[in-house]
Design a protein around this motif. Sequence first.
Motif, short mmCIF file in Angstrom:
data_model
loop_
_atom_site.label_atom_id
_atom_site.label_comp_id
_atom_site.label_asym_id
_atom_site.label_seq_id
_atom_site.Cartn_x
_atom_site.Cartn_y
_atom_site.Cartn_z
N THR A 172 50.59 20.36 -10.09
CA THR A 172 49.46 19.47 -9.80
C THR A 172 49.86 18.02 -9.97
N ILE A 173 50.62 17.73 -11.02
CA ILE A 173 51.09 16.36 -11.27
C ILE A 173 51.97 15.89 -10.13
N LEU A 174 52.92 16.73 -9.71
CA LEU A 174 53.82 16.35 -8.62
C LEU A 174 53.09 16.23 -7.29
N THR A 175 52.13 17.10 -7.04
CA THR A 175 51.36 17.02 -5.80
C THR A 175 50.55 15.73 -5.75
N ARG A 176 49.84 15.44 -6.83
CA ARG A 176 49.04 14.19 -6.86
C ARG A 176 49.95 12.97 -6.78
N THR A 177 51.12 13.04 -7.43
CA THR A 177 52.06 11.93 -7.38
C THR A 177 52.56 11.70 -5.98
N LEU A 178 52.95 12.76 -5.30
CA LEU A 178 53.49 12.63 -3.95
C LEU A 178 52.45 12.11 -2.96
N PHE A 179 51.28 12.73 -2.93
CA PHE A 179 50.26 12.29 -1.99
C PHE A 179 49.68 10.93 -2.36
N GLY A 180 49.54 10.68 -3.65
CA GLY A 180 49.08 9.36 -4.09
C GLY A 180 50.07 8.27 -3.77
N THR A 181 51.36 8.58 -3.88
CA THR A 181 52.40 7.61 -3.54
C THR A 181 52.34 7.26 -2.05
N LEU A 182 52.21 8.27 -1.21
CA LEU A 182 52.15 8.00 0.23
C LEU A 182 50.90 7.21 0.60
N PHE A 183 49.77 7.54 -0.01
CA PHE A 183 48.53 6.84 0.28
C PHE A 183 48.59 5.39 -0.22
N THR A 184 49.07 5.20 -1.44
CA THR A 184 49.19 3.85 -2.00
C THR A 184 50.22 3.04 -1.23
N PHE A 185 51.32 3.67 -0.81
CA PHE A 185 52.34 2.99 -0.02
C PHE A 185 51.76 2.47 1.28
N THR A 186 50.95 3.28 1.94
CA THR A 186 50.32 2.85 3.19
C THR A 186 49.39 1.67 2.96
N ILE A 187 48.59 1.72 1.92
CA ILE A 187 47.68 0.61 1.59
C ILE A 187 48.49 -0.64 1.24
N CYS A 188 49.58 -0.47 0.48
CA CYS A 188 50.41 -1.62 0.10
C CYS A 188 51.05 -2.28 1.32
N LEU A 189 51.51 -1.46 2.27
CA LEU A 189 52.07 -2.04 3.50
C LEU A 189 51.00 -2.83 4.27
N LEU A 190 49.80 -2.31 4.32
CA LEU A 190 48.72 -3.04 4.98
C LEU A 190 48.43 -4.36 4.26
N ILE A 191 48.42 -4.34 2.95
CA ILE A 191 48.17 -5.57 2.18
C ILE A 191 49.30 -6.57 2.40
N ILE A 192 50.54 -6.09 2.42
CA ILE A 192 51.68 -7.00 2.65
C ILE A 192 51.58 -7.63 4.02
N TYR A 193 51.20 -6.85 5.03
CA TYR A 193 51.05 -7.42 6.37
C TYR A 193 49.91 -8.42 6.45
N ILE A 194 48.87 -8.22 5.64
CA ILE A 194 47.75 -9.15 5.64
C ILE A 194 48.13 -10.46 4.96
N ILE A 195 48.84 -10.38 3.83
CA ILE A 195 49.16 -11.63 3.09
C ILE A 195 50.45 -12.27 3.54
N LYS A 196 51.20 -11.62 4.43
CA LYS A 196 52.47 -12.16 4.88
C LYS A 196 52.23 -13.44 5.69
N PRO A 197 52.94 -14.51 5.33
CA PRO A 197 52.76 -15.74 6.11
C PRO A 197 53.38 -15.60 7.49
N ASN A 198 52.69 -16.16 8.47
CA ASN A 198 53.21 -16.14 9.85
C ASN A 198 54.31 -17.18 9.97
N LYS A 199 55.40 -16.77 10.63
CA LYS A 199 56.50 -17.71 10.87
C LYS A 199 56.47 -18.10 12.32
N ARG A 200 56.02 -19.33 12.56
CA ARG A 200 55.89 -19.80 13.95
C ARG A 200 56.80 -20.97 14.18
#
Length: 167
Positions: free
Chosen positions: A139-167
């Motif tokens: 159960t610990i490993l299952t929650r860790t794996l799926f939670g990691t993937l879900f949090t990773f996806t959210i973190c990538l979205l946050i990084i893309y939102i706060i990333k400064p545009n280079k123009r």
Amino acid sequence: MNNSVLNTIRFVVFLLLQILIFNNINLLGYLNPYPYVLFILLYPVNSNKSILLLTSFAMGIFLDMFCNSGGIHTMASLILAYIRPSLFKFAFGLSYEYQTVKIADKISPERITLLLLAIFVHHFILFFFEYFRFDLIFTILTRTLFGTLFTFTICLLIIYIIKPNKR
């Protein structure tokens, strides 16, 4: 902007986002994102490490107070902040301290490795001490794996939102 002011703003924003929004997300009954780990990972590489440990402790203790979780966020945040230099060395090589490593610049394989590994370590510690039983390791490993993937996806979205545009 000054680094300490920027870190204070990040601290408050990630704490409020976690408390007000992400703690209320409960996907499939057990899947919660914890993108506040980005605060620890986005902290400047060459800055004061004791300040990082103190702010990680504060982030964890505030989350524990609001989530009524008994110290598991504090423990997971502190351990992640403590092993962060080792994770950077693993992902970027030995010379990461002499480079200007910024996670939010460009998503590369090294940055993805760092994010996935850091989130996995954080979640494993969090869920292991939440259950604190060896017979629930699946159960610990299952929650860790799926939670990691879900949090990773959210973190990538946050990084893309706060990333400064280079123009």
